[in-house]
Structure formats: structure tokens, C-alpha cells
Write an enzyme that holds these catalytic residues in place. Structure first.
Site, PDB file in Angstrom:
ATOM      1  N   ASN A   7       0.864  -1.187   0.000  1.00  0.00           N
ATOM      2  CA  ASN A   7       0.000   0.000   0.000  1.00  0.00           C
ATOM      3  C   ASN A   7       0.902   1.239   0.000  1.00  0.00           C
ATOM      4  OD1 ASN A   7      -1.416   2.290   1.086  1.00  0.00           O
ATOM      5  ND2 ASN A   7      -3.076   0.917   1.672  1.00  0.00           N
ATOM      6  N   ASP A   9      -0.068   4.468  -0.113  1.00  0.00           N
ATOM      7  CA  ASP A   9      -0.748   5.710   0.298  1.00  0.00           C
ATOM      8  C   ASP A   9       0.191   6.698   0.984  1.00  0.00           C
ATOM      9  OD1 ASP A   9      -3.103   4.648  -0.575  1.00  0.00           O
ATOM     10  OD2 ASP A   9      -3.899   4.197   1.418  1.00  0.00           O
ATOM     11  N   HIS A  10       1.072   6.165   1.832  1.00  0.00           N
ATOM     12  CA  HIS A  10       1.866   7.092   2.641  1.00  0.00           C
ATOM     13  C   HIS A  10       3.049   7.701   1.894  1.00  0.00           C
ATOM     14  CE1 HIS A  10      -0.852   6.713   5.807  1.00  0.00           C
ATOM     15  NE2 HIS A  10      -0.699   5.403   5.886  1.00  0.00           N
ATOM     16  N   ARG A  18       3.677  18.803   1.118  1.00  0.00           N
ATOM     17  CA  ARG A  18       4.152  20.029   0.476  1.00  0.00           C
ATOM     18  C   ARG A  18       3.352  20.392  -0.762  1.00  0.00           C
ATOM     19  NH1 ARG A  18       9.231  22.076   2.417  1.00  0.00           N
ATOM     20  NH2 ARG A  18       8.899  21.806   4.637  1.00  0.00           N
ATOM     21  N   HIS A  43      -5.549   3.696  -1.729  1.00  0.00           N
ATOM     22  CA  HIS A  43      -6.868   4.077  -1.221  1.00  0.00           C
ATOM     23  C   HIS A  43      -7.182   5.491  -1.699  1.00  0.00           C
ATOM     24  CE1 HIS A  43      -9.596   4.560   2.621  1.00  0.00           C
ATOM     25  NE2 HIS A  43     -10.239   4.824   1.502  1.00  0.00           N
ATOM     26  N   ARG A  45      -9.331   8.258  -1.218  1.00  0.00           N
ATOM     27  CA  ARG A  45     -10.316   8.709  -0.234  1.00  0.00           C
ATOM     28  C   ARG A  45     -11.152   9.842  -0.805  1.00  0.00           C
ATOM     29  NH1 ARG A  45      -8.761   6.990   5.353  1.00  0.00           N
ATOM     30  NH2 ARG A  45     -10.529   8.255   5.954  1.00  0.00           N
ATOM     31  N   ARG A  49      -6.887  12.909   0.705  1.00  0.00           N
ATOM     32  CA  ARG A  49      -5.813  13.380   1.592  1.00  0.00           C
ATOM     33  C   ARG A  49      -4.443  12.813   1.227  1.00  0.00           C
ATOM     34  NH1 ARG A  49      -7.171  10.256   7.195  1.00  0.00           N
ATOM     35  NH2 ARG A  49      -9.135  11.330   6.927  1.00  0.00           N
ATOM     36  N   HIS A  50      -4.427  11.653   0.553  1.00  0.00           N
ATOM     37  CA  HIS A  50      -3.111  11.166   0.089  1.00  0.00           C
ATOM     38  C   HIS A  50      -3.139  10.855  -1.413  1.00  0.00           C
ATOM     39  CE1 HIS A  50      -5.082   7.496   1.448  1.00  0.00           C
ATOM     40  NE2 HIS A  50      -4.728   7.644   2.712  1.00  0.00           N
ATOM     41  N   GLU A  70      -8.577   0.660  -3.093  1.00  0.00           N
ATOM     42  CA  GLU A  70      -9.447   0.715  -1.911  1.00  0.00           C
ATOM     43  C   GLU A  70     -10.343   1.933  -2.043  1.00  0.00           C
ATOM     44  OE1 GLU A  70      -7.382   0.936   1.755  1.00  0.00           O
ATOM     45  OE2 GLU A  70      -6.236  -0.864   1.383  1.00  0.00           O
ATOM     46  N   THR A 100      -6.659   6.723  10.077  1.00  0.00           N
ATOM     47  CA  THR A 100      -6.543   5.633   9.112  1.00  0.00           C
ATOM     48  C   THR A 100      -7.834   4.829   9.196  1.00  0.00           C
ATOM     49  OG1 THR A 100      -5.235   3.689   8.466  1.00  0.00           O
ATOM     50  CG2 THR A 100      -5.365   4.159  10.821  1.00  0.00           C
ATOM     51  N   THR A 101      -7.981   3.817   8.335  1.00  0.00           N
ATOM     52  CA  THR A 101      -9.207   3.008   8.363  1.00  0.00           C
ATOM     53  C   THR A 101      -9.317   2.329   9.718  1.00  0.00           C
ATOM     54  OG1 THR A 101      -8.698   2.576   6.052  1.00  0.00           O
ATOM     55  CG2 THR A 101     -10.536   1.365   6.999  1.00  0.00           C
ATOM     56  N   GLU A 151     -11.045  -9.324   3.147  1.00  0.00           N
ATOM     57  CA  GLU A 151      -9.743  -8.978   3.733  1.00  0.00           C
ATOM     58  C   GLU A 151      -9.984  -8.798   5.224  1.00  0.00           C
ATOM     59  OE1 GLU A 151      -7.700  -5.522   2.175  1.00  0.00           O
ATOM     60  OE2 GLU A 151      -6.369  -5.441   3.909  1.00  0.00           O
ATOM     61  N   HIS A 191      -3.557  -4.524   7.774  1.00  0.00           N
ATOM     62  CA  HIS A 191      -3.679  -3.370   8.663  1.00  0.00           C
ATOM     63  C   HIS A 191      -2.827  -3.577   9.915  1.00  0.00           C
ATOM     64  CE1 HIS A 191      -5.113   0.351  10.343  1.00  0.00           C
ATOM     65  NE2 HIS A 191      -5.685   0.593   9.188  1.00  0.00           N
ATOM     66  N   GLY A 192      -1.881  -2.665  10.077  1.00  0.00           N
ATOM     67  CA  GLY A 192      -1.033  -2.701  11.270  1.00  0.00           C
ATOM     68  C   GLY A 192       0.048  -3.770  11.247  1.00  0.00           C
ATOM     69  N   GLY A 213       1.207  -1.391   4.321  1.00  0.00           N
ATOM     70  CA  GLY A 213       1.623  -0.080   3.865  1.00  0.00           C
ATOM     71  C   GLY A 213       2.542   0.660   4.809  1.00  0.00           C
ATOM     72  N   HIS A 214       1.990   1.086   5.948  1.00  0.00           N
ATOM     73  CA  HIS A 214       2.702   2.036   6.799  1.00  0.00           C
ATOM     74  C   HIS A 214       4.080   1.546   7.240  1.00  0.00           C
ATOM     75  CE1 HIS A 214       3.530   4.512  10.393  1.00  0.00           C
ATOM     76  NE2 HIS A 214       2.975   5.451   9.658  1.00  0.00           N
TER      77      HIS A 214
HETATM   78  N1  PXP Z   1      -5.828  -2.952   4.185  1.00  0.00           N
HETATM   79  C1  PXP Z   1      -6.730  -1.947   4.192  1.00  0.00           C
HETATM   80  C2  PXP Z   1      -8.119  -2.241   3.753  1.00  0.00           C
HETATM   81  C3  PXP Z   1      -6.360  -0.641   4.611  1.00  0.00           C
HETATM   82  O1  PXP Z   1      -7.284   0.348   4.604  1.00  0.00           O
HETATM   83  C4  PXP Z   1      -5.026  -0.402   4.980  1.00  0.00           C
HETATM   84  C5  PXP Z   1      -4.620   0.972   5.396  1.00  0.00           C
HETATM   85  O2  PXP Z   1      -4.814   1.890   4.399  1.00  0.00           O
HETATM   86  C6  PXP Z   1      -4.122  -1.469   4.934  1.00  0.00           C
HETATM   87  C7  PXP Z   1      -4.554  -2.737   4.561  1.00  0.00           C
HETATM   88  C8  PXP Z   1      -2.689  -1.292   5.270  1.00  0.00           C
HETATM   89  O3  PXP Z   1      -2.552  -0.941   6.603  1.00  0.00           O
HETATM   90  P1  PXP Z   1      -1.138  -0.450   7.145  1.00  0.00           P
HETATM   91  O4  PXP Z   1      -0.839   0.838   6.470  1.00  0.00           O
HETATM   92  O5  PXP Z   1      -1.344  -0.336   8.616  1.00  0.00           O
HETATM   93  O6  PXP Z   1      -0.144  -1.521   6.760  1.00  0.00           O
END
Ligand code: PXP
Length: 238
Positions: A7, A9-10, A18, A43, A45, A49-50, A70, A100-101, A151, A191-192, A213-214
Site C-alpha cells: 500500500n 498511500d503514505h 508540500r 486508497h 479517499r 488526503r493522500h 481501496e 486511518t481506516t 480482507e 492493517h497494522g 503499507g505504513h
Molecule cells: N488494508 C486496508 C483495507 C487498509 O485500509 C489499509 C490501510 O490503508 C491497509 C490494509 C494497510 O494498513 P497499514 O498501512 O497499517 O499496513
């Protein structure tokens, strides 16, 4: 062993700080693919935002693996998905104030909306996954909605403060994977997840994909995207 989807996004979050062009999530996606990622997750949104529309449009043309978009179950997003035609859509809940979600989609509580959205996407030949908490009622509603994949939200496992809580949360995910597979759904998770907690999830049979992602983008800031992705691919494989 699950495939790793990154992911990005970040990467876009840093760019938006910026408001310019750097760093470009499209360039990051290419590096992720070269380092062994099986897919890219973005994602889009409602508040942009990203990730921006332009990111999804270019990724659709440049990715060699697959694009998992997403999005919330809104008519605006369905219109964009139908135009872009990502390889798959993951429907997620979206709240304006959240960082975040936060939780899984309440498929049971919003059944008609989700079912209708799934139908519209499937009519455009888009594969649909629903991001849900590991709960039986949500799994059954996901199946009934016509979605092909679920998921499982691993946030409660990732956030567990004690070893006992972690074991319990992991068991919920494991049991839910079995339930979903038993009614013919395909399964992913995310996630996480990070370099220290991913192995336990990798060891659950039946999870096809992990969406992370993060933790990868965070490590990439320090060691580079190529190394950060290779390290995570390694943990998903061994
Ligand atoms: N899966 C979904 C559906 C998410 O919304 C996210 C966060 O955007 C992730 C996975 C990835 O989560 P993380 O950034 O904590 O790895």
C-alpha cells in the site's frame, strides 16, 4: 505463503505535505514491483488526503502486477472504478475524521448498499473484496453480498498490548479464515502488520495476500523502498 501487496498511500502522504510532485507514488510502485511485490494497493479517499485521481490513472497504465483500489461504497467512487478498471476493488469504511481506516466494513448493517455496490463493480468485471473484522456475521453477509474475497482487519491483533490478547486476536483471524474458506470465499488480511508481527499471520493457512503499507513506507524512509519491500517479501515467504 501469502503474496505481498504494498500500500503506497503514505508515499502520497509525504508528497501532499508540500503539495508538489515529490515523492511520486507511481515511481515508488515501480520500485515495489521490482523488489518483488505482487501488487500495489491505493486508497482513493473522498477527501483525497493522500492518493490523487492522477495516481490511480497512471498506475493503471504502468503497473506490471495488479492494482487493488481501496474505496468507500459511494457512487463517486464506483464511477471512478468503472472508468479506471483496477484489477480489484476493496470496499472499506471511511470516516472524515479518522487517521486511518479504523474498523472493518459493517456489511451486515449496510447490506443493501454493499450488495448494490458489489453488483455494479462486478458488472464492470472488477473483482471485489470487502475489508471486514474477523466476525462470523460479517463473513456470511460478505458472501451473501456477492463479493469474491474478504480482507480480514488485523488491527486488533497488531494493537494487542499483552501476549494473551495477541494470541486471542490471532485466533479470531485464524478461525475466520477457516470460516470464510469453508463458504467459498477467498481471503486476504492487512492493517497494522509490520516486520515484527507479520510472521504469525503468514503462518495462517489459506490467506492468499497480505496488504501492508505504513510499516514498509516507514522503513523505506530509512533504508530505501527496495530494501524495505525485499525484507517484507522475505518474511512472507520463509
Ligand atoms: N488494508 C486496508 C483495507 C487498509 O485500509 C489499509 C490501510 O490503508 C491497509 C490494509 C494497510 O494498513 P497499514 O498501512 O497499517 O499496513
Amino acid at each position: 505463503m501469502p503474496r505481498l501487496n504494498v500500500n503506497i498511500d503514505h508515499v502520497a502522504t509525504i508528497r501532499q505535505a508540500r503539495g508538489g510532485n515529490d515523492p511520486d507514488p507511481v515511481a515508488a510502485a515501480t520500485i515495489c514491483e521490482l523488489a518483488g511485490a505482487s501488487g500495489i494497493v491505493v486508497h482513493l479517499r473522498e477527501d483525497r488526503r493522500h492518493a490523487q485521481d492522477r495516481d490511480i490513472e497512471i498506475l493503471r497504465k504502468t503497473l506490471k502486477t495488479k492494482l487493488n483500489m481501496e474505496m468507500a461504497a459511494t457512487s463517486e467512487m464506483v464511477g471512478i472504478a468503472k472508468k479506471i478498471k483496477p484489477d480489484m476493488v476493496t470496499l472499506v469504511p471511511e470516516k472524515r475524521q479518522e487517521v486511518t481506516t479504523e474498523g472493518g466494513l459493517d456489511v451486515t448493517g449496510n447490506f443493501e448498499l454493499i450488495k448494490d455496490t458489489v453488483n455494479k463493480l462486478k458488472k464492470s468485471d472488477i473483482f471485489v473484496s470487502l475489508f471486514i473484522d474477523p466476525e462470523d456475521s460479517q463473513i456470511q453477509s460478505s458472501k451473501d453480498s456477492g463479493a469474491q474475497m474478504v480482507e480480514f482487519h488485523t488491527g486488533s491483533y497488531a494493537d494487542a498490548k499483552t501476549e494473551m490478547d495477541q494470541i486471542n486476536e490471532l485466533k479470531k483471524v485464524k478461525d475466520s479464515v477457516e470460516t470464510a474458506l469453508s463458504i467459498g470465499m477467498r481471503v486476504s488480511a492487512g492493517h497494522g502488520l509490520n516486520y515484527f508481527n507479520v510472521r504469525e499471520v503468514v503462518s495462517i493457512d489459506g490467506i492468499e495476500e497480505l496488504n501492508i503499507g505504513h510499516s514498509i513506507v516507514s522503513r523505506a524512509v530509512l533504508v530505501g523502498m527496495d530494501e524495505a519491500v525485499r525484507d517484507m517479501v522475505y518474511l512472507c515467504e520463509v
